[in-house]
Design a protein around this motif. Structure first.
Motif, PDB file in Angstrom:
ATOM      1  N   ALA A   1      69.058  48.486  70.778  1.00 29.31           N
ATOM      2  CA  ALA A   1      69.950  47.867  71.897  1.00 29.31           C
ATOM      3  C   ALA A   1      70.492  49.197  72.645  1.00 29.31           C
ATOM      4  N   VAL A   2      71.262  50.088  71.969  1.00 26.28           N
ATOM      5  CA  VAL A   2      71.824  51.339  72.710  1.00 26.28           C
ATOM      6  C   VAL A   2      70.908  52.233  73.425  1.00 26.28           C
ATOM      7  N   ALA A   3      69.252  52.417  72.837  1.00 24.20           N
ATOM      8  CA  ALA A   3      68.826  52.966  73.527  1.00 24.20           C
ATOM      9  C   ALA A   3      68.066  52.471  74.842  1.00 24.20           C
ATOM     10  N   ARG A   4      68.015  50.920  74.736  1.00 24.06           N
ATOM     11  CA  ARG A   4      67.680  50.323  75.840  1.00 24.06           C
ATOM     12  C   ARG A   4      68.706  50.323  77.082  1.00 24.06           C
ATOM     13  N   PHE A   5      69.936  50.164  76.657  1.00 24.83           N
ATOM     14  CA  PHE A   5      71.070  50.284  77.472  1.00 24.83           C
ATOM     15  C   PHE A   5      70.995  51.773  78.090  1.00 24.83           C
ATOM     16  N   ALA A   6      70.560  52.695  77.719  1.00 25.16           N
ATOM     17  CA  ALA A   6      70.830  54.084  77.762  1.00 25.16           C
ATOM     18  C   ALA A   6      69.674  54.354  78.877  1.00 25.16           C
ATOM     19  N   CYS A   7      68.533  53.755  78.566  1.00 26.36           N
ATOM     20  CA  CYS A   7      67.462  53.826  79.744  1.00 26.36           C
ATOM     21  C   CYS A   7      67.581  53.215  80.783  1.00 26.36           C
ATOM     22  N   LEU A   8      68.238  52.092  80.843  1.00 27.69           N
ATOM     23  CA  LEU A   8      68.652  51.275  81.995  1.00 27.69           C
ATOM     24  C   LEU A   8      69.771  51.995  82.800  1.00 27.69           C
ATOM     25  N   SER A   9      70.784  52.696  82.039  1.00 29.65           N
ATOM     26  CA  SER A   9      71.841  53.324  82.867  1.00 29.65           C
ATOM     27  C   SER A   9      71.545  54.878  83.367  1.00 29.65           C
ATOM     28  N   CYS A  10      70.344  55.345  82.739  1.00 29.48           N
ATOM     29  CA  CYS A  10      69.979  56.861  83.121  1.00 29.48           C
ATOM     30  C   CYS A  10      68.819  57.142  83.852  1.00 29.48           C
ATOM     31  N   LEU A  11      67.987  56.047  83.920  1.00 26.62           N
ATOM     32  CA  LEU A  11      66.647  56.095  84.858  1.00 26.62           C
ATOM     33  C   LEU A  11      67.042  55.819  86.245  1.00 26.62           C
ATOM     34  N   THR A  12      66.155  56.236  87.192  1.00 27.72           N
ATOM     35  CA  THR A  12      66.476  55.903  88.267  1.00 27.72           C
ATOM     36  C   THR A  12      65.944  54.553  88.812  1.00 27.72           C
TER      37      THR A  12
ATOM     38  N   LEU B   1      81.948  68.793  97.602  1.00 23.23           N
ATOM     39  CA  LEU B   1      81.137  67.522  97.154  1.00 23.23           C
ATOM     40  C   LEU B   1      79.642  67.498  97.828  1.00 23.23           C
ATOM     41  N   VAL B   2      78.869  67.375  96.949  1.00 27.53           N
ATOM     42  CA  VAL B   2      77.494  67.487  97.304  1.00 27.53           C
ATOM     43  C   VAL B   2      76.782  66.205  96.737  1.00 27.53           C
ATOM     44  N   GLU B   3      76.272  65.204  97.585  1.00 26.79           N
ATOM     45  CA  GLU B   3      75.742  64.034  97.042  1.00 26.79           C
ATOM     46  C   GLU B   3      74.151  64.139  96.744  1.00 26.79           C
ATOM     47  N   ILE B   4      73.577  63.731  95.712  1.00 27.33           N
ATOM     48  CA  ILE B   4      72.247  63.818  95.367  1.00 27.33           C
ATOM     49  C   ILE B   4      71.546  62.423  95.445  1.00 27.33           C
ATOM     50  N   PRO B   5      71.116  62.321  96.808  1.00 27.71           N
ATOM     51  CA  PRO B   5      70.621  60.737  96.940  1.00 27.71           C
ATOM     52  C   PRO B   5      69.542  60.077  96.071  1.00 27.71           C
ATOM     53  N   GLY B   6      69.991  59.203  95.419  1.00 25.50           N
ATOM     54  CA  GLY B   6      69.259  58.420  94.702  1.00 25.50           C
ATOM     55  C   GLY B   6      69.144  59.099  93.220  1.00 25.50           C
ATOM     56  N   GLY B   7      69.977  60.074  93.275  1.00 25.89           N
ATOM     57  CA  GLY B   7      70.095  60.497  91.575  1.00 25.89           C
ATOM     58  C   GLY B   7      70.300  59.789  90.368  1.00 25.89           C
ATOM     59  N   ALA B   8      69.802  59.720  89.545  1.00 27.45           N
ATOM     60  CA  ALA B   8      70.395  58.977  88.587  1.00 27.45           C
ATOM     61  C   ALA B   8      71.303  59.894  87.408  1.00 27.45           C
ATOM     62  N   HIS B   9      71.818  59.076  86.569  1.00 20.66           N
ATOM     63  CA  HIS B   9      72.958  59.855  85.615  1.00 20.66           C
ATOM     64  C   HIS B   9      72.368  60.979  85.054  1.00 20.66           C
ATOM     65  N   VAL B  10      71.066  60.892  84.395  1.00 23.86           N
ATOM     66  CA  VAL B  10      70.360  62.063  83.834  1.00 23.86           C
ATOM     67  C   VAL B  10      69.232  62.429  85.048  1.00 23.86           C
ATOM     68  N   LEU B  11      69.713  63.662  85.555  1.00 22.17           N
ATOM     69  CA  LEU B  11      68.938  64.169  86.694  1.00 22.17           C
ATOM     70  C   LEU B  11      67.377  64.383  86.059  1.00 22.17           C
ATOM     71  N   ASN B  12      66.499  63.784  87.274  1.00 24.99           N
ATOM     72  CA  ASN B  12      64.995  64.208  86.793  1.00 24.99           C
ATOM     73  C   ASN B  12      64.529  65.591  87.478  1.00 24.99           C
ATOM     74  N   GLU B  13      63.365  66.055  87.329  1.00 28.46           N
ATOM     75  CA  GLU B  13      63.040  67.192  87.737  1.00 28.46           C
ATOM     76  C   GLU B  13      63.287  67.513  89.171  1.00 28.46           C
ATOM     77  N   ALA B  14      63.059  66.831  90.135  1.00 28.72           N
ATOM     78  CA  ALA B  14      63.170  67.064  91.493  1.00 28.72           C
ATOM     79  C   ALA B  14      64.548  66.896  91.865  1.00 28.72           C
ATOM     80  N   ASP B  15      65.523  66.195  91.270  1.00 26.32           N
ATOM     81  CA  ASP B  15      66.833  66.163  91.737  1.00 26.32           C
ATOM     82  C   ASP B  15      67.710  67.402  90.975  1.00 26.32           C
ATOM     83  N   ARG B  16      67.072  67.533  89.598  1.00 30.45           N
ATOM     84  CA  ARG B  16      67.839  69.001  89.226  1.00 30.45           C
ATOM     85  C   ARG B  16      67.436  70.116  90.070  1.00 30.45           C
TER      86      ARG B  16
END
Length: 267
Positions: free
Chosen positions: A149-160, A238-253
Protein backbone atom coordinates in the motif's frame (compact mmCIF):
# COMPACT_ATOMS: atom_id res chain seq x y z
CA UNK A 1 11.26 -2.40 7.07
CA UNK A 2 11.98 -2.32 10.77
CA UNK A 3 14.74 -0.63 12.76
CA UNK A 4 16.83 -3.77 13.17
CA UNK A 5 20.20 -2.02 13.50
CA UNK A 6 19.89 0.96 15.86
CA UNK A 7 22.39 3.78 15.46
CA UNK A 8 24.61 3.87 18.54
CA UNK A 9 27.44 6.15 17.36
CA UNK A 10 27.06 9.85 16.46
CA UNK A 11 25.12 10.07 13.22
CA UNK A 12 27.85 11.66 11.11
CA UNK A 13 30.25 8.83 11.95
CA UNK A 14 27.95 6.07 10.68
CA UNK A 15 26.46 7.76 7.61
CA UNK A 16 26.81 6.02 4.27
CA UNK A 17 28.23 8.83 2.09
CA UNK A 18 28.59 8.60 -1.68
CA UNK A 19 31.30 10.79 -3.24
CA UNK A 20 31.56 11.49 -6.98
CA UNK A 21 33.70 13.78 -9.12
CA UNK A 22 36.21 16.52 -8.44
CA UNK A 23 35.98 20.28 -8.08
CA UNK A 24 33.94 22.63 -5.87
CA UNK A 25 31.71 20.71 -3.48
CA UNK A 26 27.99 20.12 -3.89
CA UNK A 27 26.38 18.62 -0.79
CA UNK A 28 23.25 16.59 -1.56
CA UNK A 29 20.33 16.25 0.87
CA UNK A 30 17.80 13.64 -0.25
CA UNK A 31 14.11 13.34 0.48
CA UNK A 32 12.06 11.15 2.83
CA UNK A 33 12.05 7.57 1.66
CA UNK A 34 14.63 8.46 -0.96
CA UNK A 35 18.38 8.31 -1.40
CA UNK A 36 21.17 9.83 -3.43
CA UNK A 37 20.65 7.67 -6.51
CA UNK A 38 16.87 7.82 -6.25
CA UNK A 39 16.72 11.60 -6.01
CA UNK A 40 19.78 12.74 -7.97
CA UNK A 41 20.67 9.78 -10.18
CA UNK A 42 19.71 11.48 -13.45
CA UNK A 43 22.18 14.36 -12.90
CA UNK A 44 25.02 12.80 -10.90
CA UNK A 45 27.30 12.25 -13.88
CA UNK A 46 26.72 15.71 -15.31
CA UNK A 47 27.31 17.53 -12.02
CA UNK A 48 30.30 15.33 -11.14
CA UNK A 49 32.03 16.39 -14.36
CA UNK A 50 33.18 19.60 -12.67
CA UNK A 51 32.12 19.31 -9.00
CA UNK A 52 32.67 16.98 -6.09
CA UNK A 53 29.30 15.53 -5.10
CA UNK A 54 28.91 14.47 -1.47
CA UNK A 55 25.78 12.43 -0.86
CA UNK A 56 25.09 11.33 2.74
CA UNK A 57 22.20 8.97 3.47
CA UNK A 58 19.90 9.56 6.42
CA UNK A 59 19.36 6.78 8.98
CA UNK A 60 17.73 3.78 7.35
CA UNK A 61 18.65 4.87 3.79
CA UNK A 62 21.52 3.55 1.71
CA UNK A 63 23.80 1.65 4.06
CA UNK A 64 23.31 4.01 7.01
CA UNK A 65 21.99 2.10 10.04
CA UNK A 66 18.41 2.80 11.04
CA UNK A 67 17.81 5.14 13.97
CA UNK A 68 17.11 4.03 17.51
CA UNK A 69 15.25 7.26 18.34
CA UNK A 70 13.05 9.67 16.34
CA UNK A 71 14.93 11.74 13.78
CA UNK A 72 15.82 15.32 14.64
CA UNK A 73 16.20 18.02 11.98
CA UNK A 74 19.11 19.76 13.71
CA UNK A 75 21.01 16.50 14.07
CA UNK A 76 20.37 15.62 10.44
CA UNK A 77 21.55 19.04 9.24
CA UNK A 78 24.69 18.89 11.39
CA UNK A 79 25.53 15.35 10.23
CA UNK A 80 24.99 16.22 6.56
CA UNK A 81 27.33 19.22 6.92
CA UNK A 82 29.91 17.12 8.76
CA UNK A 83 29.88 14.57 5.93
CA UNK A 84 31.40 17.25 3.70
CA UNK A 85 33.67 18.93 6.26
CA UNK A 86 35.19 15.61 7.35
CA UNK A 87 36.15 15.00 3.70
CA UNK A 88 38.05 18.25 3.47
CA UNK A 89 35.40 20.58 2.03
CA UNK A 90 35.11 23.77 4.04
CA UNK A 91 32.38 25.44 1.93
CA UNK A 92 29.78 24.05 -0.42
CA UNK A 93 26.45 24.47 -2.18
CA UNK A 94 23.67 22.45 -0.55
CA UNK A 95 21.05 20.87 -2.83
CA UNK A 96 17.95 19.65 -1.01
CA UNK A 97 15.01 17.67 -2.37
CA UNK A 98 11.70 17.61 -0.46
CA UNK A 99 12.66 16.80 3.16
CA UNK A 100 16.21 17.59 2.07
CA UNK A 101 15.16 21.19 1.41
CA UNK A 102 14.38 21.63 5.10
CA UNK A 103 17.68 19.95 5.96
CA UNK A 104 19.45 22.38 3.61
CA UNK A 105 17.75 25.43 5.10
CA UNK A 106 18.61 24.34 8.63
CA UNK A 107 22.20 23.63 7.55
CA UNK A 108 22.47 27.19 6.21
CA UNK A 109 21.10 28.55 9.49
CA UNK A 110 23.32 26.49 11.78
CA UNK A 111 26.46 26.64 9.59
CA UNK A 112 26.28 29.90 7.63
CA UNK A 113 30.05 30.06 7.25
CA UNK A 114 30.02 26.84 5.23
CA UNK A 115 27.06 27.24 2.87
CA UNK A 116 27.70 29.10 -0.40
CA UNK A 117 24.24 28.71 -1.93
CA UNK A 118 21.08 26.60 -1.73
CA UNK A 119 19.11 24.69 -4.35
CA UNK A 120 15.70 23.71 -2.93
CA UNK A 121 13.46 21.40 -4.98
CA UNK A 122 9.89 20.43 -4.06
CA UNK A 123 10.55 21.99 -0.67
CA UNK A 124 8.44 23.34 2.16
CA UNK A 125 8.96 25.57 5.21
CA UNK A 126 6.32 23.66 7.18
CA UNK A 127 4.13 20.71 6.22
CA UNK A 128 0.82 21.87 4.78
CA UNK A 129 -2.28 19.80 5.67
CA UNK A 130 -1.92 17.61 2.56
CA UNK A 131 1.70 16.71 3.30
CA UNK A 132 1.00 16.19 7.00
CA UNK A 133 -1.85 13.80 6.17
CA UNK A 134 0.29 11.95 3.64
CA UNK A 135 3.11 11.62 6.15
CA UNK A 136 0.80 10.21 8.80
CA UNK A 137 -0.73 7.79 6.27
CA UNK A 138 2.69 6.45 5.24
CA UNK A 139 3.75 6.20 8.88
CA UNK A 140 0.60 4.28 9.84
CA UNK A 141 0.79 1.92 6.86
CA UNK A 142 4.49 1.32 7.36
CA UNK A 143 4.12 0.50 11.04
CA UNK A 144 1.38 -1.96 10.08
CA UNK A 145 3.66 -3.61 7.53
CA UNK A 146 1.44 -2.59 4.61
CA UNK A 147 4.36 -1.94 2.28
CA UNK A 148 2.49 -2.72 -0.93
CA UNK A 149 0.00 0.00 0.00
CA UNK A 150 2.89 2.38 0.75
CA UNK A 151 4.38 1.62 -2.67
CA UNK A 152 1.07 2.30 -4.41
CA UNK A 153 0.68 5.56 -2.54
CA UNK A 154 4.23 6.52 -3.50
CA UNK A 155 3.51 5.89 -7.18
CA UNK A 156 0.30 7.90 -6.99
CA UNK A 157 2.13 10.76 -5.27
CA UNK A 158 5.32 10.80 -7.33
CA UNK A 159 4.31 10.08 -10.94
CA UNK A 160 2.93 12.69 -13.32
CA UNK A 161 -0.71 12.77 -14.38
CA UNK A 162 0.40 11.84 -17.90
CA UNK A 163 2.44 8.89 -16.64
CA UNK A 164 -0.53 7.53 -14.74
CA UNK A 165 -2.95 8.11 -17.62
CA UNK A 166 -0.76 6.53 -20.29
CA UNK A 167 0.85 3.69 -18.33
CA UNK A 168 -0.57 0.22 -19.12
CA UNK A 169 -1.71 -1.75 -16.10
CA UNK A 170 1.22 -4.16 -16.36
CA UNK A 171 3.71 -1.30 -16.43
CA UNK A 172 2.04 0.35 -13.44
CA UNK A 173 2.20 -2.90 -11.48
CA UNK A 174 5.87 -3.20 -12.39
CA UNK A 175 6.44 0.35 -11.16
CA UNK A 176 4.70 -0.49 -7.89
CA UNK A 177 6.84 -3.60 -7.47
CA UNK A 178 10.04 -1.65 -8.18
CA UNK A 179 8.99 1.04 -5.73
CA UNK A 180 8.19 -1.58 -3.10
CA UNK A 181 11.64 -3.11 -3.53
CA UNK A 182 13.35 0.28 -3.18
CA UNK A 183 11.62 1.45 0.01
CA UNK A 184 14.33 2.08 2.61
CA UNK A 185 14.32 0.63 6.11
CA UNK A 186 14.03 4.17 7.50
CA UNK A 187 10.89 5.04 5.53
CA UNK A 188 8.68 5.37 8.61
CA UNK A 189 11.29 7.39 10.49
CA UNK A 190 11.69 9.80 7.58
CA UNK A 191 7.96 10.38 7.17
CA UNK A 192 7.38 10.67 10.91
CA UNK A 193 9.72 13.66 10.89
CA UNK A 194 7.85 15.61 8.20
CA UNK A 195 4.96 16.94 10.32
CA UNK A 196 7.46 18.06 12.98
CA UNK A 197 9.42 20.33 10.64
CA UNK A 198 9.07 24.10 10.78
CA UNK A 199 11.86 26.20 9.27
CA UNK A 200 9.79 29.36 8.76
CA UNK A 201 11.86 31.14 11.38
CA UNK A 202 15.07 30.29 9.51
CA UNK A 203 14.17 31.83 6.18
CA UNK A 204 14.66 35.57 6.74
CA UNK A 205 18.22 35.04 7.98
CA UNK A 206 19.47 33.29 4.85
CA UNK A 207 21.74 35.60 2.86
CA UNK A 208 23.32 33.31 0.25
CA UNK A 209 21.97 32.83 -3.29
CA UNK A 210 18.95 30.52 -3.27
CA UNK A 211 17.24 28.78 -6.18
CA UNK A 212 13.81 27.30 -5.43
CA UNK A 213 12.39 24.86 -7.99
CA UNK A 214 8.69 24.03 -7.81
CA UNK A 215 7.28 21.12 -9.83
CA UNK A 216 3.72 22.31 -10.48
CA UNK A 217 2.32 18.78 -10.84
CA UNK A 218 3.60 17.68 -7.43
CA UNK A 219 0.86 15.94 -5.44
CA UNK A 220 2.95 15.22 -2.34
CA UNK A 221 4.54 18.62 -1.67
CA UNK A 222 2.13 21.08 -3.23
CA UNK A 223 3.77 23.82 -5.34
CA UNK A 224 2.44 26.54 -3.04
CA UNK A 225 4.82 25.21 -0.39
CA UNK A 226 7.79 25.97 -2.66
CA UNK A 227 6.34 29.39 -3.40
CA UNK A 228 6.07 30.15 0.33
CA UNK A 229 9.63 28.98 0.76
CA UNK A 230 10.83 31.37 -1.94
CA UNK A 231 8.81 34.29 -0.60
CA UNK A 232 10.33 33.87 2.85
CA UNK A 233 13.99 33.93 1.73
CA UNK A 234 15.36 37.36 0.80
CA UNK A 235 16.39 37.45 -2.86
CA UNK A 236 15.45 33.83 -3.59
CA UNK A 237 14.76 32.92 -7.23
CA UNK A 238 11.65 30.81 -7.85
CA UNK A 239 11.47 28.63 -10.96
CA UNK A 240 8.37 26.56 -11.68
CA UNK A 241 8.67 23.32 -13.62
CA UNK A 242 5.31 23.02 -15.43
CA UNK A 243 3.62 19.67 -14.82
CA UNK A 244 6.63 18.28 -12.99
CA UNK A 245 5.96 15.54 -10.46
CA UNK A 246 7.46 15.14 -7.00
CA UNK A 247 10.12 12.87 -8.49
CA UNK A 248 11.27 14.60 -11.67
CA UNK A 249 11.37 12.55 -14.86
CA UNK A 250 14.21 12.83 -17.36
CA UNK A 251 12.74 15.75 -19.31
CA UNK A 252 11.87 17.77 -16.21
CA UNK A 253 15.22 17.01 -14.61
CA UNK A 254 16.89 18.44 -17.72
CA UNK A 255 14.98 21.69 -17.10
CA UNK A 256 16.09 21.54 -13.47
CA UNK A 257 19.70 21.03 -14.50
CA UNK A 258 19.65 24.05 -16.83
CA UNK A 259 18.59 26.36 -14.01
CA UNK A 260 20.98 24.79 -11.50
CA UNK A 261 23.85 25.18 -13.93
CA UNK A 262 22.90 28.86 -14.26
CA UNK A 263 23.17 29.32 -10.50
CA UNK A 264 26.46 27.44 -10.23
CA UNK A 265 27.95 29.42 -13.10
CA UNK A 266 27.28 32.67 -11.26
CA UNK A 267 28.95 31.72 -7.98
Amino acid sequence: MTNEHPTAAPLASVMDVRVHGTGPALLLAHGAGGGIEGNFGLVLDDLASDHTLIGPHYPGAGNTPAAATPLDLDELADAVVESAVSRGHERFVVMGESLGSAVAVRAATRHPERVRALVLTAGFPVADPALALAARLVTTLGKAGEWDAVARFACLSCLTDRDLAEMPEEALEAAVAATRASLPAGMVDHFALLPEIDVRGDLAGISVPVLVLAPTGDRLVLPDSSRRLARGIPGATLVEIPGGAHVLNEADRAVWLKHVRGLLGGL
